[in-house]
Design a protein around this motif. Sequence first.
Motif, PDB file in Angstrom:
ATOM      1  N   PRO A   1      -5.186  28.850  -5.166  1.00 55.45           N
ATOM      2  CA  PRO A   1      -6.718  28.969  -5.602  1.00 55.45           C
ATOM      3  C   PRO A   1      -7.294  28.374  -6.733  1.00 55.45           C
ATOM      4  O   PRO A   1      -8.340  28.126  -6.841  1.00 55.45           O
ATOM      5  CB  PRO A   1      -6.950  30.603  -5.597  1.00 55.45           C
TER       6      PRO A   1
ATOM      7  N   LYS B   1     -12.826  24.183  -4.864  1.00 53.56           N
ATOM      8  CA  LYS B   1     -11.449  25.143  -4.659  1.00 53.56           C
ATOM      9  C   LYS B   1     -11.566  25.437  -3.475  1.00 53.56           C
ATOM     10  O   LYS B   1     -12.414  25.734  -2.665  1.00 53.56           O
ATOM     11  CB  LYS B   1     -11.950  26.206  -5.761  1.00 53.56           C
ATOM     12  N   PRO B   2     -10.325  26.025  -3.115  1.00 53.12           N
ATOM     13  CA  PRO B   2     -10.091  26.675  -1.674  1.00 53.12           C
ATOM     14  C   PRO B   2     -11.181  27.631  -1.338  1.00 53.12           C
ATOM     15  O   PRO B   2     -11.435  27.776  -0.095  1.00 53.12           O
ATOM     16  CB  PRO B   2      -8.594  27.196  -1.880  1.00 53.12           C
ATOM     17  N   ALA B   3     -11.508  28.349  -2.202  1.00 53.06           N
ATOM     18  CA  ALA B   3     -12.591  29.635  -1.737  1.00 53.06           C
ATOM     19  C   ALA B   3     -13.981  29.075  -1.407  1.00 53.06           C
ATOM     20  O   ALA B   3     -14.681  29.908  -0.813  1.00 53.06           O
ATOM     21  CB  ALA B   3     -12.521  30.649  -3.071  1.00 53.06           C
TER      22      ALA B   3
END
Length: 230
Positions: free
Chosen positions: A83, A125-127
């Motif tokens: 993450p 970012k993955p989020a």
Amino acid sequence: MLTIENARVDMGDFTLSADLHVNRGERVAVLGPSGAGKSTLLAMIAGFQPLARGVIRWHGKVLPDDPADRPISMVFQDNNLFPHLSVAQNVGLGLRPDLRLTPEDRRRVDAALKRVGLVGKEDRKPAQLSGGQIARVALARVLLRDRPLLLLDEPFDALGPALRAEMLRLVAELVAETGATLLMVSHNPEDARRLADRVILVEGGQAHAPVPTTEIFENPPDALRDYLGG
């Protein structure tokens, strides 16, 4: 060819046995009830689950004990992204775990992201990504690793039907382009129908030898019929 010879893993009161082979370049679905051992079969092949007996070979050579030394890329259900890293960094891990990327490495990362449709998402970012975009990041990393065996452990399980179908098409394209051998765990029989040449049924502590997809659905064994609910 991937050959699993009289192999067994013991996990407390759970045991999984397998004696089968998968041809080079094949696309094989792994189906079976929840808890039957589908993910355990992939872990066995990847080297994350040690064998109590038997041997696993790739083109006749015994696979090394260290998972990192096996000719395998694996995508897990959670896609295994970090993450705190950007999309480009998560993909770059497929080339260098220390992320000390050369200019050529960066060009390869960019090319992989372009191939899976993530141009412009490099710094996110993955989020900040959708479920489908996260899956594409994981596939881009696999593409860079360029290993001949690709193991997918329900990576699209959380996606809706349309996006799931789109990701299966992308996997089919990537496998065709690279010539990789694919084993994919799924709870969805439609995944097997869409993508797989053959099906491995896992039930009763046994991973059965692969059967052609059309054949196994036209004349399902009792265990698969029970699993499908008909």
